[in-house]
Design an enzyme around this catalytic site. Structure first.
Site, PDB file in Angstrom:
ATOM      1  N   SER A 138       0.848  -1.193   0.000  1.00 12.94           N
ATOM      2  CA  SER A 138       0.000   0.000   0.000  1.00 12.94           C
ATOM      3  C   SER A 138       0.880   1.238   0.000  1.00 12.94           C
ATOM      4  O   SER A 138       2.018   1.202   0.490  1.00 12.94           O
ATOM      5  CB  SER A 138      -0.879   0.014   1.255  1.00 12.94           C
ATOM      6  OG  SER A 138      -1.591   1.234   1.341  1.00 12.94           O
ATOM      7  N   TYR A 150      -2.785   0.071  10.515  1.00 15.86           N
ATOM      8  CA  TYR A 150      -2.831  -0.650   9.223  1.00 15.86           C
ATOM      9  C   TYR A 150      -1.590  -0.291   8.401  1.00 15.86           C
ATOM     10  O   TYR A 150      -0.952  -1.164   7.810  1.00 15.86           O
ATOM     11  CB  TYR A 150      -4.106  -0.265   8.466  1.00 15.86           C
ATOM     12  CG  TYR A 150      -4.092  -0.615   6.996  1.00 15.86           C
ATOM     13  CD1 TYR A 150      -4.271  -1.927   6.571  1.00 15.86           C
ATOM     14  CD2 TYR A 150      -3.893   0.374   6.016  1.00 15.86           C
ATOM     15  CE1 TYR A 150      -4.255  -2.249   5.208  1.00 15.86           C
ATOM     16  CE2 TYR A 150      -3.886   0.054   4.663  1.00 15.86           C
ATOM     17  CZ  TYR A 150      -4.057  -1.251   4.260  1.00 15.86           C
ATOM     18  OH  TYR A 150      -4.043  -1.568   2.918  1.00 15.86           O
TER      19      TYR A 150
HETATM   20  N1  LIG Z   1      -8.776  -0.663  -1.600  1.00 15.51           N
HETATM   21  C1  LIG Z   1      -7.773   0.152  -1.310  1.00 15.51           C
HETATM   22  O1  LIG Z   1      -7.922   1.382  -1.279  1.00 15.51           O
HETATM   23  C2  LIG Z   1      -6.407  -0.433  -1.035  1.00 15.51           C
HETATM   24  C3  LIG Z   1      -5.321   0.443  -1.036  1.00 15.51           C
HETATM   25  C4  LIG Z   1      -4.052  -0.072  -0.804  1.00 15.51           C
HETATM   26  C5  LIG Z   1      -3.871  -1.408  -0.593  1.00 15.51           C
HETATM   27  N2  LIG Z   1      -4.954  -2.252  -0.579  1.00 15.51           N
HETATM   28  C6  LIG Z   1      -4.707  -3.669  -0.338  1.00 15.51           C
HETATM   29  O2  LIG Z   1      -5.194  -4.413  -1.422  1.00 15.51           O
HETATM   30  C7  LIG Z   1      -5.422  -5.755  -0.997  1.00 15.51           C
HETATM   31  C8  LIG Z   1      -6.760  -6.235  -1.542  1.00 15.51           C
HETATM   32  O3  LIG Z   1      -7.782  -5.469  -0.962  1.00 15.51           O
HETATM   33  P1  LIG Z   1      -9.037  -4.919  -1.787  1.00 15.51           P
HETATM   34  O4  LIG Z   1      -8.944  -3.460  -1.802  1.00 15.51           O
HETATM   35  O5  LIG Z   1      -9.169  -5.649  -3.052  1.00 15.51           O
HETATM   36  O6  LIG Z   1     -10.237  -5.259  -0.771  1.00 15.51           O
HETATM   37  P2  LIG Z   1     -11.228  -6.516  -0.667  1.00 15.51           P
HETATM   38  O7  LIG Z   1     -12.142  -6.541  -1.829  1.00 15.51           O
HETATM   39  O8  LIG Z   1     -11.810  -6.441   0.699  1.00 15.51           O
HETATM   40  O9  LIG Z   1     -10.264  -7.768  -0.814  1.00 15.51           O
HETATM   41  C9  LIG Z   1      -9.624  -8.432   0.236  1.00 15.51           C
HETATM   42  C10 LIG Z   1      -9.832  -9.911   0.056  1.00 15.51           C
HETATM   43  O10 LIG Z   1      -9.018 -10.603   1.003  1.00 15.51           O
HETATM   44  C11 LIG Z   1      -9.799 -11.623   1.599  1.00 15.51           C
HETATM   45  N3  LIG Z   1      -9.250 -11.844   2.946  1.00 15.51           N
HETATM   46  C12 LIG Z   1      -9.214 -10.965   3.971  1.00 15.51           C
HETATM   47  N4  LIG Z   1      -8.630 -11.528   5.037  1.00 15.51           N
HETATM   48  C13 LIG Z   1      -8.289 -12.790   4.657  1.00 15.51           C
HETATM   49  C14 LIG Z   1      -7.648 -13.873   5.307  1.00 15.51           C
HETATM   50  N5  LIG Z   1      -7.228 -13.781   6.579  1.00 15.51           N
HETATM   51  N6  LIG Z   1      -7.445 -15.016   4.619  1.00 15.51           N
HETATM   52  C15 LIG Z   1      -7.857 -15.130   3.336  1.00 15.51           C
HETATM   53  N7  LIG Z   1      -8.474 -14.138   2.660  1.00 15.51           N
HETATM   54  C16 LIG Z   1      -8.680 -12.992   3.331  1.00 15.51           C
HETATM   55  C17 LIG Z   1     -11.234 -11.138   1.584  1.00 15.51           C
HETATM   56  O11 LIG Z   1     -12.172 -12.203   1.504  1.00 15.51           O
HETATM   57  P3  LIG Z   1     -12.783 -12.896   2.837  1.00 15.51           P
HETATM   58  O12 LIG Z   1     -13.169 -11.776   3.757  1.00 15.51           O
HETATM   59  O13 LIG Z   1     -13.933 -13.704   2.314  1.00 15.51           O
HETATM   60  O14 LIG Z   1     -11.689 -13.749   3.381  1.00 15.51           O
HETATM   61  C18 LIG Z   1     -11.280 -10.344   0.285  1.00 15.51           C
HETATM   62  O15 LIG Z   1     -11.688 -11.149  -0.805  1.00 15.51           O
HETATM   63  C19 LIG Z   1      -5.311  -5.742   0.524  1.00 15.51           C
HETATM   64  O16 LIG Z   1      -4.043  -6.275   0.903  1.00 15.51           O
HETATM   65  C20 LIG Z   1      -5.408  -4.269   0.856  1.00 15.51           C
HETATM   66  O17 LIG Z   1      -4.742  -3.964   2.059  1.00 15.51           O
HETATM   67  C21 LIG Z   1      -6.215  -1.788  -0.814  1.00 15.51           C
END
Ligand SMILES: NC(=O)c1ccc[n+]([C@@H]2O[C@H](COP(=O)([O-])OP(=O)(O)OC[C@H]3O[C@@H](n4cnc5c(N)ncnc54)[C@H](OP(=O)(O)O)[C@@H]3O)[C@@H](O)[C@H]2O)c1
Length: 233
Positions: A138, A150
């Site tokens: 991130s 975070y």
């Molecule tokens: N969206 C943003 O603005 C942003 C910015 C910077 C970085 N990120 C990073 O991008 C990555 C993906 O996030 P996203 O934005 O695509 O959000 P998201 O749609 O909430 O995706 C996260 C996924 O991870 C799964 N997950 C969470 N905890 C888990 C665990 N312990 N074991 C297995 N699966 C798990 C969730 O599914 P379940 O809950 O069903 O397990 C979900 O499908 C993350 O690492 C996040 O920190 C996001």
């Protein structure tokens, strides 16, 4: 070794992970995705309708047995593993001085331990293919935010990516850290609203992941920081 390339994506049932899965399937890869929510994974698989090329595994990325089982089953089913994407992660959206510590254990284990377990479980298979590891970090792992716990987990991911690269590059394995700014995904559901300003789409971050994975043999893109225009920090 069977031909088309194989990727395993943690947290691949929604958001960025799902967008990467879609793009890789479209590019002819075979793909496995993990997540804790069985319903979410089933819905994603049904939507894609590619049972021959997409595997789903219910499991927690912070539990080594789950990660190991997903890696082993992917290699068994597809015969090889070329790419792992350590994408699963979430934020409690609170601060170290005023937040609720009850949520921090899962967040730290998912965001920090999870990628390490995936690397440990997959490295032998990746050595065989001279494959690639992508860590989804991130911008919060590059800039300081007041009380951002975070963000501290993502600083750890930034460090893990480079420490891993320094070890595995000798084995022909590439390591790319993709560090997104704000992206419109279910990540923000627990925050209660989207943050202000322009947000990237999950597909736009997936473009960077797929671009890094598509580099010619011998080229290792190490760090990609992608912000939406208008995000100052
Ligand atoms: N969206 C943003 O603005 C942003 C910015 C910077 C970085 N990120 C990073 O991008 C990555 C993906 O996030 P996203 O934005 O695509 O959000 P998201 O749609 O909430 O995706 C996260 C996924 O991870 C799964 N997950 C969470 N905890 C888990 C665990 N312990 N074991 C297995 N699966 C798990 C969730 O599914 P379940 O809950 O069903 O397990 C979900 O499908 C993350 O690492 C996040 O920190 C996001």
């Amino acid at each position: 070794m069977s031909e088309s390339r194989v990727a395993l994506i943690t947290g691949g049932g929604s958001g960025i992970g799902a967008a990467v899965a879609r793009q890789l399937l479209h590019a002819g890869h075979r793909v496995a995705v993990t997540g804790r929510g069985e319903e979410r994974l089933r819905g994603f698989a049904e939507e894609l309708g590619r049972p021959g090329e997409l595997l789903t595994f219910v499991g927690d990325t912070a539990v080594y047995d789950d990660v190991r089982a997903a890696v082993d089953a992917t290699v068994k089913a597809f015969g090889r593993l070329d790419t792992v994407v350590a994408n699963a992660g979430f934020a409690t959206h609170d601060t170290v001085a005023e937040g609720d510590p009850a949520g921090w254990t899962d967040m730290v284990l998912t965001n920090v331990l999870g990628p390490a377990l995936l690397i440990r479980a997959s490295i032998d298979a990746l050595k065989e293919t001279r494959g690639r590891i992508v860590l989804v970090g991130s911008v919060a792992g590059f800039v300081h935010g007041p009380g951002n716990i975070y963000g501290a987990t993502k600083w750890a991911v930034t460090g893990l990516a480079e420490n891993t690269r320094r070890q595995v590059t000798e084995w022909g394995v590439g390591v790319t850290l993709v560090a997104p700014g704000r992206v419109e995904t279910p990540f923000w559901d627990s925050y209660g609203s989207l943050p202000p300003g322009h947000l990237l789409t999950a597909e736009q971050i997936a473009d960077s992941v797929v671009w890094a994975l598509g580099q010619p043999e011998g080229v290792d893109v190490n760090t990609v920081v992608v912000r939406p225009v208008g995000q100052p920090v």
